[in-house]
Design an enzyme around this catalytic site. Structure first.
Site, PDB file in Angstrom:
ATOM      1  N   TYR A   1      49.367  41.725  25.882  1.00  0.00           N
ATOM      2  CA  TYR A   1      49.989  41.185  24.672  1.00  0.00           C
ATOM      3  C   TYR A   1      49.648  39.721  24.426  1.00  0.00           C
ATOM      4  O   TYR A   1      49.803  39.233  23.315  1.00  0.00           O
ATOM      5  CB  TYR A   1      51.517  41.321  24.759  1.00  0.00           C
ATOM      6  CG  TYR A   1      51.998  42.747  24.883  1.00  0.00           C
ATOM      7  CD1 TYR A   1      51.653  43.699  23.936  1.00  0.00           C
ATOM      8  CD2 TYR A   1      52.791  43.141  25.955  1.00  0.00           C
ATOM      9  CE1 TYR A   1      52.087  45.012  24.052  1.00  0.00           C
ATOM     10  CE2 TYR A   1      53.236  44.449  26.078  1.00  0.00           C
ATOM     11  CZ  TYR A   1      52.872  45.376  25.126  1.00  0.00           C
ATOM     12  OH  TYR A   1      53.300  46.674  25.242  1.00  0.00           O
TER      13      TYR A   1
ATOM     14  N   ARG B   1      42.130  30.803  49.715  1.00  0.00           N
ATOM     15  CA  ARG B   1      43.192  31.369  48.893  1.00  0.00           C
ATOM     16  C   ARG B   1      44.277  30.356  48.528  1.00  0.00           C
ATOM     17  O   ARG B   1      44.596  30.162  47.368  1.00  0.00           O
ATOM     18  CB  ARG B   1      43.859  32.555  49.634  1.00  0.00           C
ATOM     19  CG  ARG B   1      42.966  33.722  49.917  1.00  0.00           C
ATOM     20  CD  ARG B   1      42.654  34.525  48.667  1.00  0.00           C
ATOM     21  NE  ARG B   1      43.796  35.244  48.170  1.00  0.00           N
ATOM     22  CZ  ARG B   1      44.202  36.433  48.613  1.00  0.00           C
ATOM     23  NH1 ARG B   1      43.536  37.028  49.586  1.00  0.00           N
ATOM     24  NH2 ARG B   1      45.242  37.043  48.088  1.00  0.00           N
TER      25      ARG B   1
ATOM     26  N   HIS C   1      36.955  37.143  41.698  1.00  0.00           N
ATOM     27  CA  HIS C   1      38.186  37.090  42.519  1.00  0.00           C
ATOM     28  C   HIS C   1      38.783  38.498  42.672  1.00  0.00           C
ATOM     29  O   HIS C   1      39.719  38.862  41.945  1.00  0.00           O
ATOM     30  CB  HIS C   1      39.202  36.152  41.849  1.00  0.00           C
ATOM     31  CG  HIS C   1      40.319  35.722  42.743  1.00  0.00           C
ATOM     32  ND1 HIS C   1      40.169  34.775  43.722  1.00  0.00           N
ATOM     33  CD2 HIS C   1      41.619  36.116  42.810  1.00  0.00           C
ATOM     34  CE1 HIS C   1      41.314  34.589  44.350  1.00  0.00           C
ATOM     35  NE2 HIS C   1      42.215  35.394  43.812  1.00  0.00           N
TER      36      HIS C   1
END
Length: 776
Positions: free
Chosen positions: A126, A36, A82
């Protein structure tokens, strides 16, 4: 039933709890560290970064293709590789696009991806993104050549690369930051061209020292520019992999062009550590320097930064001391800061702190592995091509025989068997000569398949010549690949050539200046000590004003404010609250203004929170020095505390100890001259030789109208962390409501439920009695 219990008992495994916890925590820690938080030394990427780039590659988001919604990229990454939440994946995508955070941005964003001033990116629905050409050429090329291992994803439904075949030391170029369990990594960014030169120097001489490499990599190169001012300390940092880099922003003096204009100090580059919210913090710190009168040289500050770059403008008064102001900005704001270097990465599955040479070494070793696998794959492909081309060339020479075989066969397998094994059984030939020639054919399986798939237009003369040319090129490639694989020097030259090509196309000029600069020296001017008047209104807005202004507006000051007292501007304000806290505020931190100017909420200056606690007593520290404070709680506990107990450097300390459910009802300042006894007999009575007559009496009033008056001398002096003694015996559901301190001869009265109570004429009793209830 007995048998079942026996079976269940046999399944119970006894283990030491501490050992189990230790093993579980270590497993969790290693999972976070390796999977990680920390980058791999080979490609310099953390798992989530690697997976985002690979997912974009699989989506075909090439630099010459249209952008795709970020939500699609995040969805593919999370669903396939993931499964740790969309917010962390999108944040990674955003950072990979931000060229003010990365030495070389890897993602081409379209839309609002945040700003250097800390503005967040727009929602993923967006924004759009695709890969940059640099990323495709340098990070994702050759994935189809078996250069890295592919491993199963989390649910074993997909394959993902263990590392990406990155051709430059990304660990240095883009840096890294991450917090694991018990360890962190923080690697600065570097210049691509310099790092490539260092890699080439290392390949030429693997015994080169860190100092030798630093002839090429002279130091960090941050995307925000700025200055590194401790050049002499860099060799030790790059040798050990840890240390502190001192950064400064770039400040330019712009003299006034016209008489109507002012001289300016313009900050054109900022330290890398200032990006984000720290730009706003810098502006706020400069304003504080002006408001607290630590400088009078700045008359205005404006942030004129844009897409073109940083531009923070400080307008100066005439004849301002520019050098002194620069030093003050370096010492008092984030314009000078430190970058803590800790070059930690995963090496062979384990975290390891790496120096500059170690990082380059691991990268070059990785490049040799990539090159070996790449050219082995290419060699195998070319050998396959050679086999097929030789078959086709041979077939073109006997094309009439092959056509005769095909026309005489009943199916494809029969024709292939004839081409491979010379089996002419059941095949019709025009002549025995053809049959005999066909029986001598021995093409390979691959050659036979290529012949059977041969299109007729390939028999054109020019096509046959092209096939001959391709065959010659194949032979050259085979010789070239064999030479590269057979010689480490040849492979080194190929790797260096690739690196130089990358440098030529993508390297940018250095932005950060590396130097040894003088330490910023700034001595604060001693504050001129003067007496001021502290005032705070009922809404908590506080300030200090001049003594003369107070005397001119005395009536208005007392009508409009709740707390008013004189103090020195070098003093501290003590705020005692009902939950037993003492908050300290420097008088200098409050604005010194005109009487009609608005103050600042006292919550904004110190740690006092008006929403969670109430002020019980407020005074300047100097006004109560040498005094004793009387603490009275709602449950009737009392004590005297010397004010020397409250001298502390912390902004907030515990002023007293409270029982569960109790709170402070009142804190009163006693006469400075009063001395009270501090010794008692075992029965609780005063020790005769310690009794000193006091000039003050305590009057306690409860919520139910019970009054008790007794001498102040009956209350002992205690430490601040003591609970105290009981001052009044309370009946059930009654609490202390107010407390008064009056002299023996004072005529003091108060009102209770519309009735005036003369406290001076009230009968003197003793502490820890029930008191007298006033009848209304």
């Amino acid at each position: 039933m007995i048998e079942m219990e026996t079976i269940m008992a046999e399944q119970i495994v006894k283990t030491e709890y501490s050992e189990l916890m230790q093993k579980s925590y270590i497993d969790y820690s290693m999972s976070v560290i390796t999977a990680r938080a920390l980058p791999d030394a080979r490609d310099g990427l953390k798992p989530v970064q690697r997976r985002v780039l690979y997912a974009m590659d699989q989506l075909g988001l090439n630099y010459d293709k249209p952008h795709r919604k970020s939500a699609r990229i995040v969805g593919d990454t999370m669903g396939k590789y993931h499964p740790h939440g969309d917010s962390s994946i999108y944040e990674t995508l955003v950072v990979l696009e931000q060229d003010f955070k990365k030495g070389m941005a890897l993602v081409d964003g379209h839309g609002n991806f945040g700003s250097i001033e800390g503005d967040g990116a727009a929602a993923m629905r967006y924004t759009e993104a695709k890969l940059k050409k640099f990323t495709q050429d340098v990070y994702l090329a050759d994935l189809d050549k078996d250069v890295v291992d592919f491993i199963p994803n989390f649910d074993e439904t997909e394959k993902e690369p263990e590392v990406l075949p990155v051709r430059v030391p990304n660990l240095l170029i883009n840096g890294a930051e991450g917090i694991a369990v018990g360890m962190t990594t923080n690697i600065p960014t570097h210049n691509l061209g310099e790092v490539v030169d260092a890699c080439c120097a290392y390949m030429d001489d693997e015994n080169i020292t860190t100092e030798g490499l630093m002839e090429y990599v002279i130091g960090p190169d941050f995307p925000t520019g700025g200055l590194v001012v401790n050049k002499s300390e860099l060799p030790a940092i790059y040798e050990s992999g840890t240390g502190k880099i001192k950064l400064r922003g770039k400040v330019v003096f712009e003299p006034a062009a016209k008489k109507s204009e002012r001289d300016k100090l313009v900050i054109t580059e900022i330290p890398y550590t200032m990006i984000g919210a720290n730009i706003g913090k810098f502006l706020s710190d400069v304003i504080d320097l002006v408001e607290t009168k630590k400088t009078s040289d700045i008359v205005d500050i404006s942030n004129e930064s844009s897409k073109e770059g940083i531009r923070i403008v400080l307008e100066l008064k005439r004849n301002a001391d520019v050098e002194k102001l620069k030093n003050m900005l370096y010492k008092k704001t984030k314009l000078e800061d430190t970058f803590g270097v800790n070059m930690l990465a995963i090496v062979d599955g384990k975290p390891e702190t790496l120096g500059l040479k170690s990082i380059i070494k691991h990268h070059i070793d990785f490049q040799y592995q990539l090159a070996t696998r790449k050219y082995n794959t290419l060699l195998a492909r070319e050998r396959d091509n050679k086999e097929i081309q030789e078959g086709l060339i041979k077939a073109c020479d006997i094309i009439d025989l092959i056509i005769e075989i095909l026309r005489g066969c009943k199916n494809r397998s029969q024709a292939k068997d004839c081409l491979v094994n010379g089996n002419v059984k059941d095949i019709n030939f025009k002549s025995e000569t053809s049959r005999k020639a066909a029986s001598g054919l021995h093409f390979t399986e691959r050659q036979a398949s290529a012949i059977l798939e041969l299109r007729l237009y390939r028999l054109i003369g020019l096509e046959i010549l092209e096939l001959q040319k391709q065959y010659e090129q194949t032979l050259k490639k085979i010789a070239e690949y064999e030479k590269i694989l057979g010689s480490r020097t040849a492979m080194k030259n190929v790797i260096k050539k690739d690196l130089q090509a990358i440098k030529k196309e993508y390297a940018l000029p250095r932005k950060t200046v590396i130097e040894d600069a003088k330490a910023a020296v700034f001595e604060e001017e001693k504050v001129k000590e003067q007496e001021v008047v502290f005032i705070m209104d009922r809404f908590g807005y506080s300030k200090t004003i001049d003594i003369a202004a107070y005397e001119r507006n005395m009536e208005a000051v007392h009508n409009e404010n709740k707390y008013i007292f004189k103090c020195m501007n070098t003093d501290k304000i003590y705020i005692f609250t009902d939950n037993g806290n003492l908050h300290q505020i420097k008088v200098m931190d409050l604005p010194f203004t005109k009487f009609r100017d608005k103050g600042v909420p006292i919550d904004n200056v110190g740690n006092y929170d008006s929403s969670g606690e109430n002020i019980v007593f407020l005074s300047a520290a100097g006004n109560i020095t040498g005094c004793k404070l009387l603490f009275v709680t709602k449950q009737g506990m009392m004590k005297l505390v010397d004010t020397s107990e409250f001298e502390a450097s912390k902004k907030t300390v515990a002023a007293t100890k409270l029982a569960d459910g109790d709170s402070i009802a009142a804190i009163l300042k006693t006469d400075a001259t009063v001395e009270v006894y501090s010794r008692f007999n075992y029965d609780g009575s005063m020790a005769e030789d310690e009794v000193i007559e006091s000039s003050q009496n305590v009057v306690v009033r409860t919520e139910n109208g019970v009054f008790l008056k007794f001498p102040l001398t009956e209350i002992p002096q205690k430490k601040k962390n003591a609970v105290g003694v009981r001052g009044i015996k309370l009946v059930k559901d009654d609490t202390v409501d107010d407390v008064y301190l009056i002299g023996n001869t004072e005529d003091v009265s108060t009102e209770y439920c519309g009735k005036t109570i003369d406290l001076g004429r009230m009968k003197l009793a003793h502490r820890d009695t029930k008191g007298t209830k006033v009848r209304v």
